[in-house]
Write a protein that holds these residues in place. Structure first.
Motif, PDB file in Angstrom:
ATOM      1  N   TYR A  89      14.662   8.986  -2.992  1.00 54.90           N
ATOM      2  CA  TYR A  89      14.024  10.432  -3.141  1.00 54.90           C
ATOM      3  C   TYR A  89      14.997  11.399  -3.200  1.00 54.90           C
ATOM      4  O   TYR A  89      14.411  12.411  -3.291  1.00 54.90           O
ATOM      5  CB  TYR A  89      12.778  10.774  -2.508  1.00 54.90           C
ATOM      6  N   ASP A  90      16.580  11.185  -3.275  1.00 54.24           N
ATOM      7  CA  ASP A  90      17.435  12.287  -3.163  1.00 54.24           C
ATOM      8  C   ASP A  90      17.156  13.066  -2.207  1.00 54.24           C
ATOM      9  O   ASP A  90      17.321  14.334  -2.121  1.00 54.24           O
ATOM     10  CB  ASP A  90      17.407  12.910  -4.611  1.00 54.24           C
ATOM     11  N   GLY A  91      16.856  12.524  -0.885  1.00 56.39           N
ATOM     12  CA  GLY A  91      16.833  13.292   0.273  1.00 56.39           C
ATOM     13  C   GLY A  91      15.515  14.100   0.189  1.00 56.39           C
ATOM     14  O   GLY A  91      15.245  15.075   1.298  1.00 56.39           O
ATOM     15  N   ARG A  92      14.682  14.527  -0.622  1.00 55.50           N
ATOM     16  CA  ARG A  92      13.584  15.045  -0.788  1.00 55.50           C
ATOM     17  C   ARG A  92      12.340  14.974   0.593  1.00 55.50           C
ATOM     18  O   ARG A  92      12.411  13.721   0.945  1.00 55.50           O
ATOM     19  CB  ARG A  92      12.624  15.260  -2.059  1.00 55.50           C
ATOM     20  N   SER A  93      11.798  16.029   0.909  1.00 58.16           N
ATOM     21  CA  SER A  93      10.558  15.583   2.222  1.00 58.16           C
ATOM     22  C   SER A  93       9.245  15.374   1.464  1.00 58.16           C
ATOM     23  O   SER A  93       8.725  14.652   2.238  1.00 58.16           O
ATOM     24  CB  SER A  93      10.687  16.813   2.959  1.00 58.16           C
ATOM     25  N   PHE A  94       9.191  15.659   0.016  1.00 58.77           N
ATOM     26  CA  PHE A  94       7.803  15.545  -0.423  1.00 58.77           C
ATOM     27  C   PHE A  94       8.112  15.033  -1.844  1.00 58.77           C
ATOM     28  O   PHE A  94       8.942  15.424  -2.501  1.00 58.77           O
ATOM     29  CB  PHE A  94       6.798  16.672  -0.123  1.00 58.77           C
ATOM     30  N   ILE A  95       7.142  14.267  -2.443  1.00 55.59           N
ATOM     31  CA  ILE A  95       7.038  13.915  -3.995  1.00 55.59           C
ATOM     32  C   ILE A  95       5.954  14.120  -4.354  1.00 55.59           C
ATOM     33  O   ILE A  95       4.723  14.078  -3.494  1.00 55.59           O
ATOM     34  CB  ILE A  95       7.577  12.535  -3.919  1.00 55.59           C
ATOM     35  N   ASP A  96       5.534  14.126  -5.730  1.00 58.51           N
ATOM     36  CA  ASP A  96       4.334  14.086  -6.350  1.00 58.51           C
ATOM     37  C   ASP A  96       3.927  12.766  -6.860  1.00 58.51           C
ATOM     38  O   ASP A  96       4.762  12.378  -7.582  1.00 58.51           O
ATOM     39  CB  ASP A  96       4.236  15.156  -7.471  1.00 58.51           C
ATOM     40  N   VAL A  97       2.658  12.266  -6.225  1.00 60.12           N
ATOM     41  CA  VAL A  97       2.038  11.039  -6.789  1.00 60.12           C
ATOM     42  C   VAL A  97       0.761  11.250  -7.062  1.00 60.12           C
ATOM     43  O   VAL A  97      -0.208  11.872  -6.197  1.00 60.12           O
ATOM     44  CB  VAL A  97       2.287  10.086  -5.563  1.00 60.12           C
ATOM     45  N   ASP A  98       0.407  10.914  -8.505  1.00 57.48           N
ATOM     46  CA  ASP A  98      -1.006  11.080  -9.119  1.00 57.48           C
ATOM     47  C   ASP A  98      -1.501  12.423  -8.512  1.00 57.48           C
ATOM     48  O   ASP A  98      -2.680  12.670  -8.026  1.00 57.48           O
ATOM     49  CB  ASP A  98      -2.029   9.878  -8.395  1.00 57.48           C
ATOM     50  N   ASN A  99      -0.819  13.507  -8.864  1.00 55.43           N
ATOM     51  CA  ASN A  99      -1.202  14.930  -8.774  1.00 55.43           C
ATOM     52  C   ASN A  99      -1.394  15.097  -7.087  1.00 55.43           C
ATOM     53  O   ASN A  99      -2.411  16.184  -6.846  1.00 55.43           O
ATOM     54  CB  ASN A  99      -2.460  15.142  -9.647  1.00 55.43           C
ATOM     55  N   ARG A 100      -0.886  14.288  -6.321  1.00 56.66           N
ATOM     56  CA  ARG A 100      -0.961  14.970  -4.669  1.00 56.66           C
ATOM     57  C   ARG A 100       0.475  14.669  -4.238  1.00 56.66           C
ATOM     58  O   ARG A 100       1.159  14.021  -4.438  1.00 56.66           O
ATOM     59  CB  ARG A 100      -1.872  13.825  -4.321  1.00 56.66           C
ATOM     60  N   THR A 101       0.790  15.679  -3.437  1.00 54.48           N
ATOM     61  CA  THR A 101       2.114  15.902  -2.742  1.00 54.48           C
ATOM     62  C   THR A 101       1.962  15.077  -1.557  1.00 54.48           C
ATOM     63  O   THR A 101       1.129  15.405  -0.657  1.00 54.48           O
ATOM     64  CB  THR A 101       2.416  17.275  -2.569  1.00 54.48           C
ATOM     65  N   LEU A 102       2.810  14.007  -1.428  1.00 49.89           N
ATOM     66  CA  LEU A 102       2.911  13.253  -0.236  1.00 49.89           C
ATOM     67  C   LEU A 102       4.105  13.359   0.461  1.00 49.89           C
ATOM     68  O   LEU A 102       5.084  13.528  -0.345  1.00 49.89           O
ATOM     69  CB  LEU A 102       2.529  11.854  -0.631  1.00 49.89           C
ATOM     70  N   SER A 103       4.223  13.094   1.575  1.00 50.70           N
ATOM     71  CA  SER A 103       5.617  12.826   2.473  1.00 50.70           C
ATOM     72  C   SER A 103       6.257  11.544   1.885  1.00 50.70           C
ATOM     73  O   SER A 103       5.532  10.877   1.777  1.00 50.70           O
ATOM     74  CB  SER A 103       5.316  13.004   3.938  1.00 50.70           C
ATOM     75  N   THR A 104       7.513  11.886   1.666  1.00 49.83           N
ATOM     76  CA  THR A 104       8.464  10.794   1.733  1.00 49.83           C
ATOM     77  C   THR A 104       8.587   9.913   2.740  1.00 49.83           C
ATOM     78  O   THR A 104       9.185   8.639   2.708  1.00 49.83           O
ATOM     79  CB  THR A 104       9.795  10.965   1.269  1.00 49.83           C
ATOM     80  N   ARG A 105       8.125  10.228   3.942  1.00 53.29           N
ATOM     81  CA  ARG A 105       8.102   9.249   5.182  1.00 53.29           C
ATOM     82  C   ARG A 105       6.916   8.399   5.368  1.00 53.29           C
ATOM     83  O   ARG A 105       6.750   7.524   6.274  1.00 53.29           O
ATOM     84  CB  ARG A 105       8.012  10.204   6.455  1.00 53.29           C
ATOM     85  N   LEU A 106       5.673   8.296   4.361  1.00 55.72           N
ATOM     86  CA  LEU A 106       4.799   7.443   4.056  1.00 55.72           C
ATOM     87  C   LEU A 106       5.336   5.987   3.641  1.00 55.72           C
ATOM     88  O   LEU A 106       4.653   5.617   2.550  1.00 55.72           O
ATOM     89  CB  LEU A 106       3.788   7.936   3.501  1.00 55.72           C
ATOM     90  N   MET A 107       6.042   5.418   4.272  1.00 54.54           N
ATOM     91  CA  MET A 107       6.928   4.137   3.898  1.00 54.54           C
ATOM     92  C   MET A 107       5.957   2.877   3.532  1.00 54.54           C
ATOM     93  O   MET A 107       6.034   2.429   2.672  1.00 54.54           O
ATOM     94  CB  MET A 107       7.888   3.693   4.751  1.00 54.54           C
ATOM     95  N   PRO A 108       4.921   2.620   4.411  1.00 54.61           N
ATOM     96  CA  PRO A 108       3.782   1.679   3.944  1.00 54.61           C
ATOM     97  C   PRO A 108       3.118   1.996   3.001  1.00 54.61           C
ATOM     98  O   PRO A 108       2.857   0.941   2.122  1.00 54.61           O
ATOM     99  CB  PRO A 108       2.778   1.924   5.330  1.00 54.61           C
ATOM    100  N   LEU A 109       2.928   3.133   2.178  1.00 50.34           N
ATOM    101  CA  LEU A 109       2.221   3.359   0.971  1.00 50.34           C
ATOM    102  C   LEU A 109       3.347   3.423   0.085  1.00 50.34           C
ATOM    103  O   LEU A 109       3.008   2.993  -1.148  1.00 50.34           O
ATOM    104  CB  LEU A 109       1.704   4.844   1.188  1.00 50.34           C
ATOM    105  N   LEU A 110       4.596   4.029   0.196  1.00 49.80           N
ATOM    106  CA  LEU A 110       5.490   4.489  -0.862  1.00 49.80           C
ATOM    107  C   LEU A 110       6.362   3.200  -1.157  1.00 49.80           C
ATOM    108  O   LEU A 110       6.871   2.849  -2.442  1.00 49.80           O
ATOM    109  CB  LEU A 110       6.240   5.380  -0.622  1.00 49.80           C
ATOM    110  N   ASN A 111       6.762   2.270   0.031  1.00 47.90           N
ATOM    111  CA  ASN A 111       7.628   1.296  -0.126  1.00 47.90           C
ATOM    112  C   ASN A 111       7.119   0.299   0.868  1.00 47.90           C
ATOM    113  O   ASN A 111       7.662  -0.010   1.939  1.00 47.90           O
ATOM    114  CB  ASN A 111       8.997   2.010   0.161  1.00 47.90           C
ATOM    115  N   PRO A 112       6.085  -0.644   0.274  1.00 44.71           N
ATOM    116  CA  PRO A 112       5.609  -1.718   1.126  1.00 44.71           C
ATOM    117  C   PRO A 112       6.402  -2.783   1.582  1.00 44.71           C
ATOM    118  O   PRO A 112       6.189  -3.347   2.828  1.00 44.71           O
ATOM    119  CB  PRO A 112       4.399  -2.380   0.399  1.00 44.71           C
ATOM    120  N   TRP A 113       7.861  -2.677   0.888  1.00 44.91           N
ATOM    121  CA  TRP A 113       8.551  -3.909   1.438  1.00 44.91           C
ATOM    122  C   TRP A 113       9.811  -3.527   2.053  1.00 44.91           C
ATOM    123  O   TRP A 113      10.749  -4.098   2.239  1.00 44.91           O
ATOM    124  CB  TRP A 113       9.067  -4.756   0.133  1.00 44.91           C
ATOM    125  N   SER A 114      10.014  -2.233   2.329  1.00 37.92           N
ATOM    126  CA  SER A 114      11.178  -1.784   3.284  1.00 37.92           C
ATOM    127  C   SER A 114      11.147  -2.262   4.676  1.00 37.92           C
ATOM    128  O   SER A 114      10.083  -2.811   5.254  1.00 37.92           O
ATOM    129  CB  SER A 114      11.089  -0.247   3.246  1.00 37.92           C
TER     130      SER A 114
END
Length: 362
Positions: A89-114
């Motif tokens: 995410y290029d170091g960003r703290s938040f990203i837009d997912v389906d018209n909702r601003t989410l924290s990039t630290r929500l790894m279980p949701l954004l990257n289940p295999w990390s």
């Protein structure tokens, strides 16, 4: 004869010049090379000794083993998210997912295999594998900035993605941030519910059917509700805007009724609270929950602060289930099975848990 011999050999005529003296071209002392070598050796020895002394006297928590040395149960170590966030995410703290601003630290949701997500699964498995697996879990830390809110949110996400019905309560009314991570509004929320506000209703389309108007069996709580989240099975009660002292509000029968009712309606309840050194809120709620977990940040947390936090919770008869080490920088060593097996209380069922988690993710 001896006297005559000594007298004869004492005469100047018996002294001869062996070699004539000369003026040296370089000083004999000091010897620069010798002094440099001796200085380096002494400095190295002094530095090593000082490092050992400092390490032996330091109270910093620098690795998961330090938690074990303090006599606490280690629930798990969460790797640092910074490398993955920078890469994906290029170091960003938040990203837009389906018209909702989410924290990039929500790894279980954004990257289940990390590796981060996998270690959250390990933490949850370590808690749920206990004979007295808690239905309500309080998450706190000793000081600000140790990652207790991120840990609470990701733990709730992990439980919801595993198929459980989960309620996340943001009880940090002083500096709430859980709603920002999930892209949710701050209120109305917990403070309004506990204050009995008639305006404590969620806007249309966001009200959770499970708790709307039926949070307590006797209906004593006014207009109880919780918000839907982007994750199916995860419901959220934001902190709201506190109008009274949070500790006084939380130390009430309404809060106990909320916890008891949530325990009946949901499989798991996760409560995020302020740090113990910042407020007494965690201590107040600790006795109302089944278990409490303390989050520490590697290299940033102090063992004395951890001891104080655990002591405060236990003084209020809270059951401290263990400690989570956050921002672990072990370069992947924690993922090694032999390394992990020395810290987790897993048995053969752990393999079944990993298989079930993989099938659910698929």
């Amino acid at each position: 004869l001896q006297k005559l011999t000594v007298a004869r050999e004492s005469e100047l005529g018996y002294v001869s010049i062996v070699r004539s003296a000369f003026v040296p071209s370089a000083p004999v002392r000091p010897d620069l090379l010798q002094n440099v070598v001796l200085g380096l050796l002494l400095g190295l020895g002094f530095g090593i000794g000082l490092a050992f002394l400092r390490a032996s006297m330091s109270t910093r928590i620098r690795k998961p083993e330090d938690v074990l040395h303090q006599g606490y149960h280690l629930l798990g170590a969460i790797p640092s998210m910074a490398p993955e966030i920078q890469r994906d995410y290029d170091g960003r703290s938040f990203i837009d997912v389906d018209n909702r601003t989410l924290s990039t630290r929500l790894m279980p949701l954004l990257n289940p295999w990390s590796s981060v997500t996998e270690n959250y699964r390990l933490v949850r498995a370590n808690i749920q594998a206990r004979d007295d697996a808690p239905d309500t879990l309080l998450v706190t830390s000793a000081r600000q900035g140790e990652g207790k809110t991120v840990t609470a949110v990701n733990y709730a996400l992990t439980a919801a993605l595993s198929g459980d019905r989960v309620l996340l309560i943001d009880a940090d009314m002083r500096k709430p941030t859980a709603h920002n991570a999930l892209g949710m509004p701050r209120g109305p929320g917990l403070s309004d519910m506990l204050a009995g506000s008639d305006e404590a209703r969620a806007p249309s389309g966001h009200e959770s059917r499970e708790l709307s108007g039926e949070l307590t069996d006797d209906g004593s709580a006014a207009s109880p509700f919780c918000w839907r989240t982007p994750v199916e099975g995860l419901h959220f009660v934001p902190a709201g805007e506190a109008t009274d002292a949070p500790a006084r509000t939380l130390d009430s029968d309404s809060m106990q009724d909320l916890v008891d009712a949530a325990r009946k309606h949901f499989d798991e309840v996760v409560i995020d609270t302020p740090p113990t050194q910042a407020a007494s809120d965690a201590v107040v709620i600790g006795s109302q929950t089944d278990a409490s977990a303390v989050v520490v940040s590697e290299a940033d947390s102090d063992a004395r602060a951890l001891q104080s936090a655990v002591r405060s919770l236990r003084s209020a008869r809270a059951h401290v289930v263990g400690v989570v080490v956050n921002r672990f920088s072990g370069d992947g060593a924690w993922e090694d099975a032999a390394f992990a097996s020395s810290y987790y209380d897993y048995d053969d069922d752990y393999a079944d848990y990993r298989l079930a988690a993989s099938e659910h993710a698929e």
